[in-house]
Design a protein around this motif. Sequence first.
Motif, PDB file in Angstrom:
ATOM      1  N   VAL A 199       1.448 -26.781 -20.479  1.00  0.00           N
ATOM      2  CA  VAL A 199       0.567 -25.428 -21.141  1.00  0.00           C
ATOM      3  C   VAL A 199       1.294 -24.476 -19.849  1.00  0.00           C
ATOM      4  N   HIS A 200       1.495 -23.274 -20.684  1.00  0.00           N
ATOM      5  CA  HIS A 200       2.113 -22.115 -19.474  1.00  0.00           C
ATOM      6  C   HIS A 200       1.644 -20.770 -19.923  1.00  0.00           C
ATOM      7  N   ASN A 201       0.651 -20.313 -19.063  1.00  0.00           N
ATOM      8  CA  ASN A 201       0.045 -19.000 -19.222  1.00  0.00           C
ATOM      9  C   ASN A 201       0.671 -18.086 -18.183  1.00  0.00           C
ATOM     10  N   TRP A 202       0.857 -16.740 -18.640  1.00  0.00           N
ATOM     11  CA  TRP A 202       1.703 -15.814 -17.574  1.00  0.00           C
ATOM     12  C   TRP A 202       1.192 -14.394 -18.202  1.00  0.00           C
ATOM     13  N   SER A 203       1.028 -13.603 -17.089  1.00  0.00           N
ATOM     14  CA  SER A 203       0.570 -12.174 -17.423  1.00  0.00           C
ATOM     15  C   SER A 203       1.640 -11.177 -16.662  1.00  0.00           C
ATOM     16  N   VAL A 204       1.846 -10.115 -16.995  1.00  0.00           N
ATOM     17  CA  VAL A 204       2.709  -8.976 -16.561  1.00  0.00           C
ATOM     18  C   VAL A 204       2.011  -7.823 -16.082  1.00  0.00           C
ATOM     19  N   LYS A 205       2.084  -7.085 -15.227  1.00  0.00           N
ATOM     20  CA  LYS A 205       1.786  -5.874 -14.864  1.00  0.00           C
ATOM     21  C   LYS A 205       2.594  -5.257 -13.984  1.00  0.00           C
ATOM     22  N   GLY A 206       2.346  -3.870 -13.546  1.00  0.00           N
ATOM     23  CA  GLY A 206       3.184  -3.181 -12.478  1.00  0.00           C
ATOM     24  C   GLY A 206       2.970  -1.798 -12.637  1.00  0.00           C
ATOM     25  N   ASP A 207       3.640  -0.832 -12.031  1.00  0.00           N
ATOM     26  CA  ASP A 207       3.559   0.407 -12.004  1.00  0.00           C
ATOM     27  C   ASP A 207       4.195   0.971 -13.430  1.00  0.00           C
ATOM     28  N   GLY A 208       3.171   1.675 -14.189  1.00  0.00           N
ATOM     29  CA  GLY A 208       3.773   2.289 -15.425  1.00  0.00           C
ATOM     30  C   GLY A 208       4.049   1.155 -16.504  1.00  0.00           C
ATOM     31  N   ILE A 209       3.378  -0.093 -16.443  1.00  0.00           N
ATOM     32  CA  ILE A 209       3.572  -1.098 -17.232  1.00  0.00           C
ATOM     33  C   ILE A 209       2.279  -1.431 -17.841  1.00  0.00           C
ATOM     34  N   SER A 210       2.190  -1.562 -19.245  1.00  0.00           N
ATOM     35  CA  SER A 210       1.069  -2.015 -19.812  1.00  0.00           C
ATOM     36  C   SER A 210       0.835  -3.517 -19.889  1.00  0.00           C
ATOM     37  N   SER A 211      -0.545  -3.855 -19.082  1.00  0.00           N
ATOM     38  CA  SER A 211      -0.461  -5.382 -18.876  1.00  0.00           C
ATOM     39  C   SER A 211      -0.386  -6.303 -20.101  1.00  0.00           C
ATOM     40  N   SER A 212       0.160  -7.490 -20.068  1.00  0.00           N
ATOM     41  CA  SER A 212       0.065  -8.257 -21.304  1.00  0.00           C
ATOM     42  C   SER A 212      -0.383  -9.745 -20.444  1.00  0.00           C
ATOM     43  N   ASN A 213      -0.960 -10.485 -21.614  1.00  0.00           N
ATOM     44  CA  ASN A 213      -1.097 -11.794 -21.026  1.00  0.00           C
ATOM     45  C   ASN A 213      -0.793 -12.973 -22.205  1.00  0.00           C
ATOM     46  N   GLN A 214       0.033 -13.982 -22.174  1.00  0.00           N
ATOM     47  CA  GLN A 214       0.252 -14.987 -23.279  1.00  0.00           C
ATOM     48  C   GLN A 214       0.282 -16.438 -22.766  1.00  0.00           C
ATOM     49  N   LEU A 216      12.559  -9.786 -19.028  1.00  0.00           N
ATOM     50  CA  LEU A 216      12.019  -8.567 -19.485  1.00  0.00           C
ATOM     51  C   LEU A 216      12.513  -7.352 -19.347  1.00  0.00           C
ATOM     52  N   ARG A 217      13.732  -7.253 -18.729  1.00  0.00           N
ATOM     53  CA  ARG A 217      14.630  -5.988 -18.475  1.00  0.00           C
ATOM     54  C   ARG A 217      15.141  -5.773 -19.477  1.00  0.00           C
ATOM     55  N   ASP A 218      15.289  -4.746 -20.381  1.00  0.00           N
ATOM     56  CA  ASP A 218      16.204  -4.534 -21.374  1.00  0.00           C
ATOM     57  C   ASP A 218      17.512  -3.847 -20.741  1.00  0.00           C
ATOM     58  N   ALA A 219      18.445  -3.375 -21.716  1.00  0.00           N
ATOM     59  CA  ALA A 219      19.715  -2.750 -21.441  1.00  0.00           C
ATOM     60  C   ALA A 219      19.783  -1.652 -20.596  1.00  0.00           C
ATOM     61  N   ASN A 220      18.611  -0.846 -20.902  1.00  0.00           N
ATOM     62  CA  ASN A 220      18.356   0.306 -20.088  1.00  0.00           C
ATOM     63  C   ASN A 220      17.669   0.179 -18.627  1.00  0.00           C
ATOM     64  N   GLY A 221      17.383  -0.943 -18.463  1.00  0.00           N
ATOM     65  CA  GLY A 221      16.632  -1.289 -17.247  1.00  0.00           C
ATOM     66  C   GLY A 221      15.203  -1.176 -17.318  1.00  0.00           C
ATOM     67  N   VAL A 222      14.653  -0.958 -18.295  1.00  0.00           N
ATOM     68  CA  VAL A 222      13.226  -0.831 -18.601  1.00  0.00           C
ATOM     69  C   VAL A 222      12.385  -1.948 -18.747  1.00  0.00           C
ATOM     70  N   ILE A 223      11.462  -2.492 -18.253  1.00  0.00           N
ATOM     71  CA  ILE A 223      10.353  -3.592 -18.204  1.00  0.00           C
ATOM     72  C   ILE A 223       9.825  -3.360 -19.692  1.00  0.00           C
ATOM     73  N   GLN A 224       9.894  -4.583 -20.336  1.00  0.00           N
ATOM     74  CA  GLN A 224       9.309  -4.648 -21.892  1.00  0.00           C
ATOM     75  C   GLN A 224       8.309  -5.697 -21.537  1.00  0.00           C
ATOM     76  N   PRO A 225       6.891  -5.643 -21.330  1.00  0.00           N
ATOM     77  CA  PRO A 225       5.983  -6.739 -20.898  1.00  0.00           C
ATOM     78  C   PRO A 225       5.618  -7.633 -21.978  1.00  0.00           C
ATOM     79  N   ASN A 226       5.738  -7.305 -23.248  1.00  0.00           N
ATOM     80  CA  ASN A 226       5.280  -7.878 -24.387  1.00  0.00           C
ATOM     81  C   ASN A 226       6.398  -8.783 -24.831  1.00  0.00           C
TER      82      ASN A 226
END
Length: 840
Positions: free
Chosen positions: A548-563, A600-610
Amino acid sequence: MLEIILLLKRYFTENKLFIPLKAKLLLTTFLFFSIITISFSQTATIKGVILDENNRPIEKVNIKTNTNGTESNANGFYIIDIPVNQDVSIEFTHISHKKVVSTFNLKNGEEYEFNPVMSTSIEQIATVIVNSNRRKEVEGVITLKPETIRKIPGANAGVENLLLTLPGVSNNNELSTQYSVRGGNYDENLVYVNGIEVYRPFLVRSGQQEGLSFVNTDMVQNVDFSAGGFQAKYGDKLSSVLDITYKNPYQFEVNTDLSLLGGSLSVENISKNSKFSGIVGARYRDNSLLVNAKETETNFKPSFGDVQGYFTYKFTNKFHLSFLGNASLNTYNYEPQTRQTNFGTLADPVALLVFYDGQEKDRYQTLFGAFKGSYYANDDLTLHLIASTYHTTEEEYFDILAQYRLGEVNTNIDDEDLGEVEFSEGIGSQLTHGRNDLDALITNIEHKGDFKINDNRIEWSVKYTNEDIRDRLVEWEVIDSAGFSIRPPAIIPRNEQPYTPFTGPLEPFQNVRATNNTQISRLQAYGQWSKRSTLGTSDVWYNAGVRVHNWSVKGDGISSSNQTVFSPRAQFAIKPYWQKDMLFRIAAGLYYQPPFYRELRDANGVIQPNVKAQKSLHLVLGNDYSFKMWDRPFKLTSEVYYKNLSDVNPYTLENVRIRYRANNSAKAYAYGLDMRLNGEFVPGTESWFSFGYLKTEENINNRGYISRPTDQRLKFAALFQDYVPNMPNLKMYLNLVYNTGLPGGSPSYADPYEYQNRLPAYKRADLGIQYVLVDEKKQFNSGWKKPFKALSFGFEIFNMFDVQNSITNTWVRDVNSKRQIAIPNYLTPRVFNVRTTMKF
């Protein structure tokens, strides 16, 4: 002994079991051929440390078999040779302790570590035959010998170099230690050292920037590798597991390895009371020999170095504390000057001539430390607590202006300008700029447990991880053709110079700018059960577990996510009671790969938390067939596999740099067949031949299935060891790899559905010739060779057939036809190296 040898020789001759053949070394064509020769004595080696109930070494223990005997030294260490491919009983006796009897059945040349504990009150007689490879075979794990790893030649010699000779494992870049397994990419492989997960650099974009792998081969004691269908105790990745075990020293020893590519030094020792042991290794590597042989003339100043240490202190016979540490610093200074690449056909040769200005300066600094406490409650229960920290700071700075001429080549043999560009069809330039910085701190704490109940084994773990990553990405590229700036193809209106004037704003052809401060927290756990039993007259093995693996992503200007994801896995193996030694196994599971920072980092360098975890339903069917040929052991391993992947994160691959779309917009599949035949093709040595077939495709946004960037359709590899019959100390090691071409080499902006061309096939042969002056069987009590436990000298030929392999293309525009032309970026040509190894 002489009479026995003469009798054996006459017996072999009369029965025509071996036919001696001549071995030839042709230096002018860089070939070394050697074929099956006369038989030498075939033995395996057992060694270890003998301890008492209080974990103290026992000196002068008598160790004997029916044909051989020895005794332990002051540190309790012993070593003894036994015959191969038969049950051999070894008896350990001491005047103050009860005897221990164990039975072994090992293969030729195999080394097995056995550390008995001698009791003062109860006699111990082990009736179970020790076969060191059977447990790994039922798990679908391949075990590689450290001695082979250290001997096999390669531009990047080491564990990863040997992995590339296995079926299903591919890499078309000899300067890189990365590898893809059964259609996966470089980020889908787990690497453990002594049960501790290790990481690779984030920003590396080309093989020549990598330098050293984390794994120090001088410190390696055991190497296990699984190409898929692995157990729940391993982590959440889609492709493979590389499980490394470093040495627990039993005596003082110094190893050195020196060549024109650098060198390594390792020192290991154990205290007199055997409570403290440690091994320290230092390495230095310089890729100038390889890179300066390429077609681009450069001022190249690489410096790759690291220091590693593994230490263990035994507080009691039940509690041990170990530390694994690593400090590495890679600096890469690259100043290209000129390049000329000739391509095309004999009738219509074309050349690209490039003049460079500018330079690239990269720096990668890594610090890693891990403590592991082990508590051996009793023979059935073991508990571990692991805490580790990984810190990397990476810089990638470059400003390089490339001005090119594309034109026809002078083919007049009598002309003094033969090979020069006479008529330019295209003139242009390209300016690339980069200021990339990354600082990553990854901390782990984990508890592991192992409990045995009769024939059942239960393993579990709980692990918490925190990843704090700060990243600045600034890259842009300006392309100019005949004085006119080229705009990105996707931007409207397009410029059509020189035919149509353009007055719009100038824009970079590529422009990526992003600053990210990202924190990822992970909580992982697994539990698994294993059992060995019988089914009728057959031996069977069971394994079942879940992660089982639970992770959450957060950061400056990033909407938090949890899966959260759950990953069930199971294995079953059966060995029928047949006359032929056959083992069948099946493994299945639902494998997830929760996204790491790069994903998490797309081709433009932007983090996609979801971004979701990529998912793979994995099925593996395997068979091991062990048999004898020419009275020597061989094994044929075959596996068929199928992967059904969903929530796939599409990516582009350029050299070793992966850029994800970070949108889970694809589904994919992979299936194939892997086969490996290994054995003693030459008596006393192990060689193997590998074959792999793979097909993997993906469907992005329901546009239809196309080949994935790692669709390595066919794979053939061979690792061959030999020696000269009349000079057995002169040894040969041959490493052959053939991979069909990958889809790739397209322009960076190209739509993969419009560009499915493949790069040329990758063909490479590396040859090593070694003359052994001192080894375990050839020791000296006087003279200058006395201090050495091992000493050898040799030379190596990398890419001995001088094949021009390419990994990417450089794209230039022809102004007249307005077409783009792909210029292959070739890898290393034929290179010579000298090498010496020593052990004290």
